[in-house]
Write an enzyme that holds these catalytic residues in place. Structure first.
Site, mmCIF file in Angstrom:
data_model
loop_
_atom_site.group_PDB
_atom_site.id
_atom_site.type_symbol
_atom_site.label_atom_id
_atom_site.label_comp_id
_atom_site.label_asym_id
_atom_site.label_seq_id
_atom_site.Cartn_x
_atom_site.Cartn_y
_atom_site.Cartn_z
ATOM 1 N N GLY A 23 39.718 24.594 45.693
ATOM 2 C CA GLY A 23 40.634 24.646 44.546
ATOM 3 C C GLY A 23 40.813 26.053 44.008
ATOM 4 N N LEU A 24 40.938 27.004 44.915
ATOM 5 C CA LEU A 24 40.968 28.408 44.478
ATOM 6 C C LEU A 24 42.335 28.857 43.967
ATOM 7 C CD1 LEU A 24 38.892 29.922 47.425
ATOM 8 C CD2 LEU A 24 38.085 29.359 45.134
ATOM 9 N N ALA A 25 43.381 28.217 44.428
ATOM 10 C CA ALA A 25 44.724 28.647 44.038
ATOM 11 C C ALA A 25 45.237 27.721 42.937
ATOM 12 C CB ALA A 25 45.652 28.619 45.249
ATOM 13 N N ASN A 28 48.823 26.285 42.756
ATOM 14 C CA ASN A 28 49.204 25.550 43.954
ATOM 15 C C ASN A 28 48.777 24.087 43.741
ATOM 16 O OD1 ASN A 28 48.614 24.286 46.475
ATOM 17 N ND2 ASN A 28 48.331 26.244 47.490
ATOM 18 N N ASN A 112 51.905 34.476 55.058
ATOM 19 C CA ASN A 112 51.478 35.457 54.061
ATOM 20 C C ASN A 112 50.819 36.684 54.697
ATOM 21 O OD1 ASN A 112 50.521 32.512 52.512
ATOM 22 N ND2 ASN A 112 52.170 33.757 51.688
ATOM 23 N N HIS A 139 40.541 35.407 46.641
ATOM 24 C CA HIS A 139 40.174 34.870 47.954
ATOM 25 C C HIS A 139 41.197 35.227 49.017
ATOM 26 C CE1 HIS A 139 42.987 31.686 46.668
ATOM 27 N NE2 HIS A 139 43.016 31.252 47.906
ATOM 28 N N GLU A 176 53.218 39.034 48.868
ATOM 29 C CA GLU A 176 52.687 37.865 49.580
ATOM 30 C C GLU A 176 53.377 37.648 50.931
ATOM 31 O OE1 GLU A 176 50.546 34.995 47.893
ATOM 32 O OE2 GLU A 176 49.833 36.524 46.506
ATOM 33 N N ARG A 211 53.488 35.627 41.893
ATOM 34 C CA ARG A 211 52.671 36.372 42.862
ATOM 35 C C ARG A 211 53.367 37.592 43.474
ATOM 36 N NH1 ARG A 211 49.351 32.249 46.706
ATOM 37 N NH2 ARG A 211 48.929 30.563 45.250
ATOM 38 N N HIS A 247 55.472 30.109 46.138
ATOM 39 C CA HIS A 247 56.173 31.003 47.073
ATOM 40 C C HIS A 247 57.595 30.459 47.256
ATOM 41 C CE1 HIS A 247 52.081 32.009 49.103
ATOM 42 N NE2 HIS A 247 52.455 33.045 48.381
ATOM 43 N N ASP A 249 58.982 29.886 49.979
ATOM 44 C CA ASP A 249 59.068 28.920 51.089
ATOM 45 C C ASP A 249 58.651 27.508 50.687
ATOM 46 O OD1 ASP A 249 56.269 29.035 51.162
ATOM 47 O OD2 ASP A 249 56.167 30.035 53.119
ATOM 48 N N CYS A 372 54.244 27.615 56.164
ATOM 49 C CA CYS A 372 53.158 28.520 55.736
ATOM 50 C C CYS A 372 52.322 28.974 56.918
ATOM 51 C CB CYS A 372 52.216 27.818 54.765
ATOM 52 S SG CYS A 372 53.007 27.198 53.297
HETATM 53 O O1 SUG Z 1 47.914 30.950 48.707
HETATM 54 N N1 SUG Z 1 46.245 27.971 49.460
HETATM 55 C C1 SUG Z 1 47.252 28.955 49.808
HETATM 56 C C2 SUG Z 1 48.421 28.280 50.480
HETATM 57 C C3 SUG Z 1 49.397 29.292 51.020
HETATM 58 C C4 SUG Z 1 50.636 28.658 51.509
HETATM 59 N N2 SUG Z 1 51.492 29.633 52.068
HETATM 60 C C5 SUG Z 1 52.829 29.646 51.929
HETATM 61 N N3 SUG Z 1 53.449 28.941 51.028
HETATM 62 N N4 SUG Z 1 53.498 30.449 52.678
HETATM 63 C C6 SUG Z 1 47.724 29.748 48.588
HETATM 64 O O2 SUG Z 1 47.909 29.126 47.539
HETATM 65 C C7 SUG Z 1 44.024 27.256 48.699
HETATM 66 C C8 SUG Z 1 42.616 27.607 49.090
HETATM 67 C C9 SUG Z 1 41.573 26.836 48.369
HETATM 68 O O3 SUG Z 1 41.810 26.422 47.250
HETATM 69 O O4 SUG Z 1 40.457 26.660 48.893
HETATM 70 C C10 SUG Z 1 45.024 28.352 49.046
HETATM 71 O O5 SUG Z 1 44.699 29.504 48.968
#
Ligand code: SUG
Length: 446
Positions: A23-25, A28, A112, A139, A176, A211, A247, A249, A372
Site C-alpha cells: 500500500g505504498l502508493a 493509487n 514509468n 519506493h 514519471e 506526480r 498517471h 495512462d 503500465c
Molecule cells: O506508481 N504502484 C504503482 C503503479 C504504477 C502504474 N503505472 C502506470 N500507470 N503507468 C504506482 O502507483 C504500488 C506498490 C505498493 O503499494 O506496494 C505502486 O507503486
C-alpha cells in the site's frame, strides 16, 4: 536513421520475487485497497511473460525489462552496518515501513521507466530515452539509477540513440516517464506529435499528489530535440487525479493515429482534446481518430476500477489494430466496459479490429495494467540488430522459456508484505539477478 524502417518494440517489465502489496502508493486506488493482502510473485511474473507472449503472437516485437535487486540496501546501509542479512534484520526491527519501501518490485511498471521520443520526431533524428526520476514516491525514486544503467546498457551501443539521465529532482522536476506521454503519428515510422501530460504547473489548487510537473515535461521535450510543432503540453484534470488517475495512462491511451480518451481527462475538458486534434493535424497533415468516452458511458470511477484506458492498443503487421485489455474490463460492472470496447471494435470508423483480454491481476492489484507494464520504443532495424547483438532482451521463444524456468526456480508463490523482512528473500533475489545478468547480458547488480 532510415525512418521507413522504424517499428515499435514493446518492452514488458518483469515483476521481481518481492512483488507484494504494501500500500505504498496512496494516490493509487488499487494499491491502497489491496494493502496487506497476500501476493503471488511467481504468478505476477508468469502473467507478465504471458503478456509478452501475447504481443509476440500478435506479430509485435516484444522485449523484457528485468526486475531490480530488492530490498534496495544503500539507503539502509546509511543507518545500519554489518552483512546484508544483518542490515535487513535491523531495518525490519527498527523501521519496517522503510524496509517495505526498499522492497517494492515497482520497476515492473515499465511505462514509468523512461519517456521515449522517436527518431522521426526529433530534430537530430535520434531515438531519445529519458530515464524517469520517479521522485514523488520514495519506493519508486530508488528505481531511477538502476533503470538508467539498464537502459544505457540496452541502447548505449545502438547507433542514433541518446539515453538521458533522470532529471534533477533538486530542481523541482518530477517525472514519471511514458505513462504521461502519448505519441500520435499516422504510422510509427512517420513524424508525430508528442503529447506530454502533466499534473501540476505549481498553480494553487493542483493536487499535492500530482506526480508530473510541467517543468519536467518541458525539459524532456527540450533535451529530446522536439521543436514547437512536435510537442504539446496538456494539464490533467485535478479532479480526476483526486479520483485515482495518478498517471495519464489511467484515463487515455493512444496508438499511431488513434486516441481513446475520457472526456474528463484534461483540465480544459473537451477543448484540450480539440487542441490535441488541431496540433496533430498541423504536425502531420492528417486527421486524428479520436474516440471520446463520455461520463455517461463510463464514469471516471468505473474507468479507475476496470482500467479500461490502461489497455494497450497495438498495430499488427497487417495494419489492423488490436486492444489488449485487462480482464477486469469484462469482469467488473457486469461487463459494461467490455460492451463499450466491443462497440469500438465494431465501429468501422476506427482501425481497432480485435480485443484480447489479459489476466494481469497480480499487477492490477497494485494499480498496474497492460499499459503500465510496457514501454514502447520505436526503433529502426539497425537499432534492433544492435540491441540483439549486445544483449538478450528481445522476447523470442528461447528467452521466454528460460525466463519461465528461472521464475519457477526462484520466485515464492505467496508473500505477505511483512515477509520482505526475511533475509532469505533477498538471497533469492540476488541469485535470480545474478542468473538474469548472464542470461540477458545486462549489468543488473551495479
Ligand atoms: O506508481 N504502484 C504503482 C503503479 C504504477 C502504474 N503505472 C502506470 N500507470 N503507468 C504506482 O502507483 C504500488 C506498490 C505498493 O503499494 O506496494 C505502486 O507503486
Amino acid at each position: 536513421m532510415d525512418t521507413d524502417q522504424v517499428k515499435e518494440v514493446i518492452f514488458v517489465g518483469l515483476p521481481g520475487p518481492t512483488h507484494n502489496y504494501s500500500g505504498l502508493a496512496r494516490d493509487n486506488v488499487a494499491a491502497s485497497l489491496n494493502r496487506g493482502s497476500t501476493s503471488n510473485p511467481k504468478q505476477a511474473a508468469l502473467q507478465a511473460l504471458e503478456l509478452a507472449r501475447l504481443l509476440c503472437t500478435l506479430g509485435i516485437e516484444a522485449a523484457i525489462l528485468p526486475p531490480q535487486l530488492r530490498p534496495h540496501l544503500p539507503p539502509l546501509r546509511e543507518r545500519y552496518t554489518g552483512r546484508d542479512e544483518e542490515v535487513i534484520i535491523q531495518a525490519a526491527r527498527d523501521d519496517l515501513e522503510l524496509l517495505e519501501k526498499m522492497s517494492s518490485s515497482s520497476a515492473m511498471w515499465a511505462a514509468n521507466a523512461a519517456t521515449i521520443v522517436a527518431g522521426p520526431d526529433s530534430r537530430d533524428h535520434k531515438l531519445h530515452l529519458t530515464s524517469a526520476n520517479l521522485h514523488t514516491n520514495m519506493h519508486r525514486r530508488i528505481e531511477a539509477q538502476a533503470t538508467h544503467r539498464v537502459l544505457s546498457a540496452i541502447f548505449g551501443d545502438a547507433e542514433h540513440c541518446a539515453v538521458h539521465a533522470p532529471l534533477d529532482a533538486a530542481k523541482g522536476l518530477r517525472d514519471e516517464g511514458a505513462a504521461n506521454h502519448m505519441r500520435l503519428a499516422p504510422q510509427h515510422a512517420q513524424a508525430g506529435l508528442n503529447v506530454f501530460v502533466y499534473g501540476t504547473d505549481g498553480s494553487p489548487g493542483d493536487p499535492e499528489t500530482a506526480r508530473q510537473t510541467l517543468a519536467a515535461s518541458k525539459q524532456v521535450a527540450r533535451q529530446s530535440g522536439l521543436d514547437e510543432t512536435g510537442a504539446l503540453f496538456v494539464k490533467q484534470n485535478p479532479a480526476v487525479i483526486r479520483e485515482g488517475v495518478f498517471h495519464n495512462d489511467v484515463i487515455a491511451v493512444s496508438n499511431a493515429s488513434v486516441l481513446l480518451v475520457h472526456e474528463q481527462a484534461y483540465g480544459g475538458g473537451k477543448a484540450d482534446i480539440a487542441r490535441i486534434e488541431k496540433a496533430y493535424a498541423q504536425r502531420t497533415g492528417h486527421t486524428l481518430t479520436t474516440l471520446i468516452i463520455g461520463d455517461g458511458d463510463l464514469s471516471v470511477e468505473e474507468a479507475v476500477h476496470t482500467y479500461f484506458f490502461n489497455s494497450q492498443i497495438v498495430t499488427r503487421p497487417d495494419g489492423r489494430m488490436a486492444i489488449i485489455a485487462p480482464v477486469e474490463v469484462k469482469d467488473l460492472y457486469a461487463g459494461k466496459a467490455a460492451r463499450l470496447m466491443e462497440a469500438i471494435r465494431l465501429d468501422p470508423g476506427n482501425p481497432i479490429a480485435e480485443i484480447h483480454f489479459a489476466d494481469l491481476r497480480q499487477s492490477m492489484n497494485n494499480g498496474g495494467g497492460p499499459a503500465c507494464l510496457r514501454l514502447r520504443v520505436p526503433m529502426s532495424d539497425a537499432q534492433i540488430a544492435a540491441v540483439k547483438k549486445h544483449t538478450n532482451v528481445l522476447a523470442d521463444a528461447a528467452l521466454l522459456t528460460q525466463l519461465r524456468l528461472l521464475i519457477e526456480a526462484h520466485y515464492p508463490n505467496s508473500l505477505e508484505s511483512e515477509a520482505v523482512a526475511d533475509p532469505a528473500l533477498y538471497r533469492r533475489c540476488l541469485t535470480l539477478l545474478t542468473e538474469l545478468s548472464v542470461l540477458m547480458k545486462l549489468p543488473l547488480l551495479g
